[in-house]
Design a protein around this motif. Sequence first.
Motif, PDB file in Angstrom:
ATOM      1  N   SER A  18       0.846  -1.184   0.000  1.00 49.13           N
ATOM      2  CA  SER A  18       0.000   0.000   0.000  1.00 49.13           C
ATOM      3  C   SER A  18       0.880   1.232   0.000  1.00 49.13           C
ATOM      4  N   THR A  19       0.340   2.331  -0.514  1.00 49.22           N
ATOM      5  CA  THR A  19       1.080   3.576  -0.369  1.00 49.22           C
ATOM      6  C   THR A  19       0.953   4.032   1.078  1.00 49.22           C
ATOM      7  N   ILE A  20       1.873   4.880   1.477  1.00 48.12           N
ATOM      8  CA  ILE A  20       1.831   5.382   2.854  1.00 48.12           C
ATOM      9  C   ILE A  20       0.567   6.214   3.068  1.00 48.12           C
ATOM     10  N   LYS A  21       0.148   6.903   2.038  1.00 50.88           N
ATOM     11  CA  LYS A  21      -1.096   7.677   2.141  1.00 50.88           C
ATOM     12  C   LYS A  21      -2.269   6.741   2.456  1.00 50.88           C
ATOM     13  N   GLU A  22      -2.314   5.623   1.752  1.00 54.05           N
ATOM     14  CA  GLU A  22      -3.394   4.649   2.010  1.00 54.05           C
ATOM     15  C   GLU A  22      -3.285   4.090   3.424  1.00 54.05           C
ATOM     16  N   ALA A  67       6.648  18.142  -2.132  1.00 50.75           N
ATOM     17  CA  ALA A  67       5.376  18.861  -1.943  1.00 50.75           C
ATOM     18  C   ALA A  67       5.089  19.744  -3.155  1.00 50.75           C
ATOM     19  N   MET A  68       6.124  20.431  -3.647  1.00 55.19           N
ATOM     20  CA  MET A  68       5.959  21.287  -4.817  1.00 55.19           C
ATOM     21  C   MET A  68       5.432  20.464  -6.003  1.00 55.19           C
ATOM     22  N   ASN A  90       9.077   7.434   3.835  1.00 57.52           N
ATOM     23  CA  ASN A  90       8.246   8.233   2.924  1.00 57.52           C
ATOM     24  C   ASN A  90       8.323   7.630   1.534  1.00 57.52           C
ATOM     25  N   ASP A  91       7.183   7.604   0.848  1.00 58.40           N
ATOM     26  CA  ASP A  91       7.169   7.045  -0.516  1.00 58.40           C
ATOM     27  C   ASP A  91       6.662   8.044  -1.549  1.00 58.40           C
ATOM     28  N   GLY A  92       6.514   9.309  -1.141  1.00 56.65           N
ATOM     29  CA  GLY A  92       6.073  10.349  -2.085  1.00 56.65           C
ATOM     30  C   GLY A  92       4.576  10.444  -2.249  1.00 56.65           C
ATOM     31  N   SER A  93       3.823   9.505  -1.695  1.00 55.24           N
ATOM     32  CA  SER A  93       2.365   9.552  -1.900  1.00 55.24           C
ATOM     33  C   SER A  93       1.732  10.712  -1.147  1.00 55.24           C
ATOM     34  N   CYS A  94       2.363  11.139  -0.063  1.00 49.29           N
ATOM     35  CA  CYS A  94       1.866  12.286   0.701  1.00 49.29           C
ATOM     36  C   CYS A  94       3.025  12.867   1.501  1.00 49.29           C
TER      37      CYS A  94
END
Length: 466
Positions: free
Chosen positions: A4-8, A133-134, A40-44
Amino acid sequence: MAFSTIKELLHSAGPKQASVARGWIKTRRDSKSLSFAELNDGSCRENLQVVFSGENGDFSSVLPSLVTGAAVEIQGDLVPSPAAGQKYELQARQVRVYGGCDPETYPIQKKKTSDEFLRTVAHLRPRTNKYAAMLRIRAELAYSIHTYFRDNGFHYVHTPIITASDCEGAGQMFTATSLNLGDMKSLPRTKEGEIDFSKDLFGKKTYLTVSGQLEGETLAMALGKIYTFGPTFRAENSNTYRHCAEFWMIEPEMAFYELPDDMELAEDFVKSITRRTMENCASDLELFAKFVEPALMGNLKNITENKYERLPYTDAVAILEKENARFETKISWGVDLSSEHERFLVEHYFKKPVILYNKPKDAAAFYMKLNDDGRTVRGMDVLVPRIGELIGGSERENRLEVLETKMADFNISPDAYGWYLDLRRFGSVPHSGFGLGFERMMMLITGISNIRDVTAYPRVPGYAEF
Ligand code: 4AD
Ligand code: MG
């Protein structure tokens, strides 16, 4: 194995055993009995805290590899986190290191590094919180732009990147050629000894586009409301915080719109995409408000909540002339405004966005509609705090004879632009449009002060690395 993504994971409905996360280690710290890693995986923007406890396995041999920048897969149990500010943490059970990272040579260190330094490692700077973030905001902003136009009945069209016309007439075009300029001796020549572009791939001289507007107009004359969203190129030698040689532009073009309609649309558009991005990127924007531009949220409020001032050029000159002492370039009627004047109007005088319109015809492009006074045209610029010009647009000259005279004044060959004149011969209607610089919009939304830092790989004078 599914992961899963970290966001999920951070938005999971509940705890979950045998969860798998993949990403890059931001930091690791060790206490007596436990180790913690931020993943961190960039998802959030948020990291997933991973906890390594002796109770769940022996991590002693793998822990030294779990350094900043290392790429890993962690399998374990997602459990409620006792720590503040995070709903869950991952109790590690198994670790796989995809790629290690040498802390001595890895350029992205936790301690703050300057924007100037990070530009030299543009291939790695997306690994920092700020640039990730950008880039997420950039993606969301693009999405909000498409959503806005789709919701408002516009058709997305694609205009050519290689073109034979010079929309802005400013002579700032990159030549696009298939001729081998590296081998001067073998280049085809005319009798006069010039390079013979009739032997080029297209049989004529072509360029990278500076704007899709002229072709966009032809499509609006059939589809009503269109917009382009694509790369544009300008070979201007402007080494400033707001100029790039390659940038993305959004250009709507609307049949039956006159200048006031154009201004109305531009204002609504900027407000709407700003609001939507604020909703969709709240966490990433918070980072910019905290670490980059303390006034960011106030600025965004200014953009979304105020009615933009409508200011005729002549009135702007009257205001600016009184302040000439403070300007590098002195203003008088006929002089084009530069960023210092734009910013004075927006930041000091009106303290809100300004739409400057009815410019002198000699300081404007050939296609802008001539006013009855014979000396101004129906052009407009949307000016915003910190940046100055965000949007340039106009009502287009739709009268054949007036346009022909204008083109003659500008030394533009009617033969090369016969197709553009045809629009005025066959079913001509009033029409208008504008161009929004995507990178400038990014500067506005993030508070980032240099255009080199709102795009992954900036192209500016003296710099085209990667
Ligand atoms: O004002 P400009 O030159 O207008 C046009 O190109 C029109 N043909 C647009 C139209 O009416 N369809 O450029 C439009 C916007 C500017 O307001 C600015 O935001 C951005 O494009 N822009 C640049 N952004 C970054 N670097 C540059 N060198 C830019 N030049 C223009
Ligand atoms: Mg302009």
